[in-house]
Motif scaffolding. Structure first.
Motif, PDB file in Angstrom:
ATOM      1  N   GLU A 215      52.623  22.624  61.016  1.00  0.00           N
ATOM      2  CA  GLU A 215      53.752  21.886  60.451  1.00  0.00           C
ATOM      3  C   GLU A 215      53.238  20.533  59.950  1.00  0.00           C
ATOM      4  N   LEU A 216      53.756  20.088  58.817  1.00  0.00           N
ATOM      5  CA  LEU A 216      53.335  18.825  58.222  1.00  0.00           C
ATOM      6  C   LEU A 216      54.493  17.834  58.290  1.00  0.00           C
ATOM      7  N   VAL A 217      54.222  16.658  58.827  1.00  0.00           N
ATOM      8  CA  VAL A 217      55.235  15.603  58.920  1.00  0.00           C
ATOM      9  C   VAL A 217      54.660  14.333  58.293  1.00  0.00           C
ATOM     10  N   PHE A 218      55.355  13.809  57.297  1.00  0.00           N
ATOM     11  CA  PHE A 218      54.914  12.605  56.599  1.00  0.00           C
ATOM     12  C   PHE A 218      55.852  11.456  56.963  1.00  0.00           C
ATOM     13  N   LEU A 219      55.268  10.404  57.495  1.00  0.00           N
ATOM     14  CA  LEU A 219      56.061   9.296  58.005  1.00  0.00           C
ATOM     15  C   LEU A 219      55.967   8.063  57.103  1.00  0.00           C
ATOM     16  N   PRO A 220      57.082   7.371  56.871  1.00  0.00           N
ATOM     17  CA  PRO A 220      57.098   6.181  56.011  1.00  0.00           C
ATOM     18  C   PRO A 220      56.711   4.917  56.767  1.00  0.00           C
ATOM     19  N   MET A 231      55.458   8.491  67.150  1.00  0.00           N
ATOM     20  CA  MET A 231      54.928   9.766  67.615  1.00  0.00           C
ATOM     21  C   MET A 231      56.074  10.672  68.063  1.00  0.00           C
ATOM     22  N   GLU A 232      57.022  10.120  68.788  1.00  0.00           N
ATOM     23  CA  GLU A 232      58.152  10.905  69.263  1.00  0.00           C
ATOM     24  C   GLU A 232      59.016  11.389  68.094  1.00  0.00           C
ATOM     25  N   ARG A 233      59.164  10.558  67.063  1.00  0.00           N
ATOM     26  CA  ARG A 233      59.924  10.994  65.887  1.00  0.00           C
ATOM     27  C   ARG A 233      59.248  12.198  65.229  1.00  0.00           C
ATOM     28  N   ALA A 234      57.923  12.142  65.123  1.00  0.00           N
ATOM     29  CA  ALA A 234      57.191  13.261  64.517  1.00  0.00           C
ATOM     30  C   ALA A 234      57.326  14.515  65.374  1.00  0.00           C
ATOM     31  N   LEU A 235      57.234  14.361  66.692  1.00  0.00           N
ATOM     32  CA  LEU A 235      57.365  15.508  67.585  1.00  0.00           C
ATOM     33  C   LEU A 235      58.789  16.053  67.562  1.00  0.00           C
ATOM     34  N   ALA A 236      59.776  15.166  67.384  1.00  0.00           N
ATOM     35  CA  ALA A 236      61.156  15.628  67.285  1.00  0.00           C
ATOM     36  C   ALA A 236      61.349  16.463  66.028  1.00  0.00           C
ATOM     37  N   GLU A 237      60.769  16.016  64.924  1.00  0.00           N
ATOM     38  CA  GLU A 237      60.852  16.793  63.687  1.00  0.00           C
ATOM     39  C   GLU A 237      60.149  18.136  63.864  1.00  0.00           C
ATOM     40  N   TYR A 238      59.011  18.127  64.515  1.00  0.00           N
ATOM     41  CA  TYR A 238      58.293  19.381  64.808  1.00  0.00           C
ATOM     42  C   TYR A 238      59.180  20.317  65.630  1.00  0.00           C
ATOM     43  N   GLY A 239      59.872  19.752  66.621  1.00  0.00           N
ATOM     44  CA  GLY A 239      60.719  20.556  67.484  1.00  0.00           C
ATOM     45  C   GLY A 239      61.888  21.193  66.760  1.00  0.00           C
ATOM     46  N   ARG A 240      62.293  20.601  65.628  1.00  0.00           N
ATOM     47  CA  ARG A 240      63.412  21.162  64.864  1.00  0.00           C
ATOM     48  C   ARG A 240      62.969  22.268  63.909  1.00  0.00           C
ATOM     49  N   ARG A 241      61.659  22.394  63.706  1.00  0.00           N
ATOM     50  CA  ARG A 241      61.156  23.411  62.784  1.00  0.00           C
ATOM     51  C   ARG A 241      61.154  24.783  63.464  1.00  0.00           C
ATOM     52  N   GLU A 242      61.379  25.831  62.661  1.00  0.00           N
ATOM     53  CA  GLU A 242      61.236  27.191  63.169  1.00  0.00           C
ATOM     54  C   GLU A 242      59.947  27.766  62.603  1.00  0.00           C
ATOM     55  N   ARG A 243      58.984  27.963  63.457  1.00  0.00           N
ATOM     56  CA  ARG A 243      57.661  28.422  63.021  1.00  0.00           C
ATOM     57  C   ARG A 243      57.645  29.951  63.009  1.00  0.00           C
ATOM     58  N   ARG A 244      57.454  30.518  61.818  1.00  0.00           N
ATOM     59  CA  ARG A 244      57.521  31.978  61.691  1.00  0.00           C
ATOM     60  C   ARG A 244      56.154  32.601  61.364  1.00  0.00           C
ATOM     61  N   PHE A 245      55.164  31.785  61.019  1.00  0.00           N
ATOM     62  CA  PHE A 245      53.804  32.286  60.757  1.00  0.00           C
ATOM     63  C   PHE A 245      53.801  33.464  59.785  1.00  0.00           C
ATOM     64  N   GLY A 246      54.611  33.353  58.727  1.00  0.00           N
ATOM     65  CA  GLY A 246      54.644  34.388  57.720  1.00  0.00           C
ATOM     66  C   GLY A 246      55.663  35.488  57.985  1.00  0.00           C
ATOM     67  N   GLY A 247      56.326  35.442  59.170  1.00  0.00           N
ATOM     68  CA  GLY A 247      57.315  36.458  59.499  1.00  0.00           C
ATOM     69  C   GLY A 247      58.691  36.061  58.999  1.00  0.00           C
ATOM     70  N   VAL A 248      59.725  36.621  59.578  1.00  0.00           N
ATOM     71  CA  VAL A 248      61.089  36.314  59.185  1.00  0.00           C
ATOM     72  C   VAL A 248      61.874  35.875  60.414  1.00  0.00           C
ATOM     73  N   GLU A 249      63.020  35.273  60.139  1.00  0.00           N
ATOM     74  CA  GLU A 249      63.900  34.860  61.224  1.00  0.00           C
ATOM     75  C   GLU A 249      64.504  36.083  61.896  1.00  0.00           C
ATOM     76  N   ALA A 250      65.038  35.863  63.093  1.00  0.00           N
ATOM     77  CA  ALA A 250      65.652  36.966  63.840  1.00  0.00           C
ATOM     78  C   ALA A 250      66.750  37.649  63.036  1.00  0.00           C
ATOM     79  N   SER A 251      67.426  36.868  62.155  1.00  0.00           N
ATOM     80  CA  SER A 251      68.500  37.423  61.343  1.00  0.00           C
ATOM     81  C   SER A 251      67.980  38.273  60.198  1.00  0.00           C
ATOM     82  N   GLY A 252      66.637  38.181  59.951  1.00  0.00           N
ATOM     83  CA  GLY A 252      66.029  38.948  58.883  1.00  0.00           C
ATOM     84  C   GLY A 252      66.014  38.245  57.561  1.00  0.00           C
ATOM     85  N   SER A 253      66.479  36.978  57.481  1.00  0.00           N
ATOM     86  CA  SER A 253      66.499  36.253  56.209  1.00  0.00           C
ATOM     87  C   SER A 253      65.160  35.635  55.917  1.00  0.00           C
TER      88      SER A 253
END
Length: 253
Positions: A215-220, A231-253
């Motif tokens: 995941e890439l996070v660019f901070l101003p 650092m915590e802001r970047a980790l919070a943004e990371y925590g909101r990401r859904e990492r699929r590694f090329g797969g799909v979401e559980a809903s199939g979208s």
């Protein structure tokens, strides 16, 4: 009712439930920070060294397993000789003043890059730092010094090509996993998060192979102002990401 700051803190802590194992930082903006404060560039680099200390402490406290810092690229040698000399002097002072503290915190220090074309004193200090902390089991602090990712990938390919030429490896044995083991970062956890400060949004030849699914996070914020809160802001943004590694979401979208 809780204050806005308290709500933001609670939200950030909830988002940080899944702390990344391996975080890499492109420490950008020292010169622009200095210019914005009417100070010489060296002062920006000096304040940047203080941000390094804060980042290592934050990684230790937040439970990050590996922290990789882009300290000096192979392209940085094109900078003015006076600035390079100041940076090398700053590196010497950092190791001399912080090595014992890093060791006390159980940090393991590792230097990666294309060798170290510096004076013998710098090389000796780098070797001492790595040897002293070699058996430590805390945060794996990797400093990319005289580093360029394209060069790293080329060196890994050359290493594997030599093994094929010597008959100890077949071409079909060269898998992504084996290639990763030939890179400078062999032995580190997979890269989860890349942070870049200063608002710029590019990788600048840093960990190109390793960042394939990071995941890439660019901070101003310029690097000298980076601290645990950022650092915590970047980790919070990371925590909101859904990492699929090329797969799909559980809903199939």
């Amino acid at each position: 009712m809780p204050s806005g700051a308290a709500i933001e803190t609670d939200t950030r802590q909830a988002a940080m439930a899944g702390v990344p194992r391996h975080v890499a930082i492109i420490m950008d903006g020292n010169g622009r920070w200095a210019k914005s404060h009417g100070l010489p560039r060296f002062e920006g680099h000096r304040r940047g060294a203080e941000a390094v200390r804060r980042s290592v402490t934050a990684a230790h406290e937040l439970g990050i397993e590996a922290l990789t810092l882009y300290s000096f690229s192979s392209e940085n040698w094109s900078r003015p000789e006076t600035e390079i000399g100041e940076l090398m002097g700053l590196l010497k002072r950092f190791i001399r003043s912080d090595l014992r503290d890093l060791h006390a915190k159980n940090v393991r220090l590792r230097i990666i890059g294309e060798g170290h074309p510096t004076d013998s004193e710098v090389q000796a200090l780098l070797d001492e730092a790595q040897e002293l902390t070699r058996s430590n089991t805390g945060v794996k602090l990797t400093v990319a010094f005289n580093y360029g990712s394209r060069n790293e990938i080329a060196r890994a390919a050359q290493q594997l090509a030599r093994q094929v030429a010597d008959g100890v490896l077949r071409p079909e044995d060269i898998t992504p996993e084996r290639f990763s083991d030939a890179l400078d970062t062999a032995g580190l956890p997979p890269l989860d998060l890349v942070i870049r400060t200063s608002g710029e949004q590019r990788l600048s030849n840093f960990l190109l192979w390793q960042a394939a699914y990071a995941e890439l996070v660019f901070l101003p914020v310029f690097w000298p102002d980076f601290d645990r809160d950022w650092m915590e802001r970047a980790l919070a943004e990371y925590g909101r990401r859904e990492r699929r590694f090329g797969g799909v979401e559980a809903s199939g979208s």
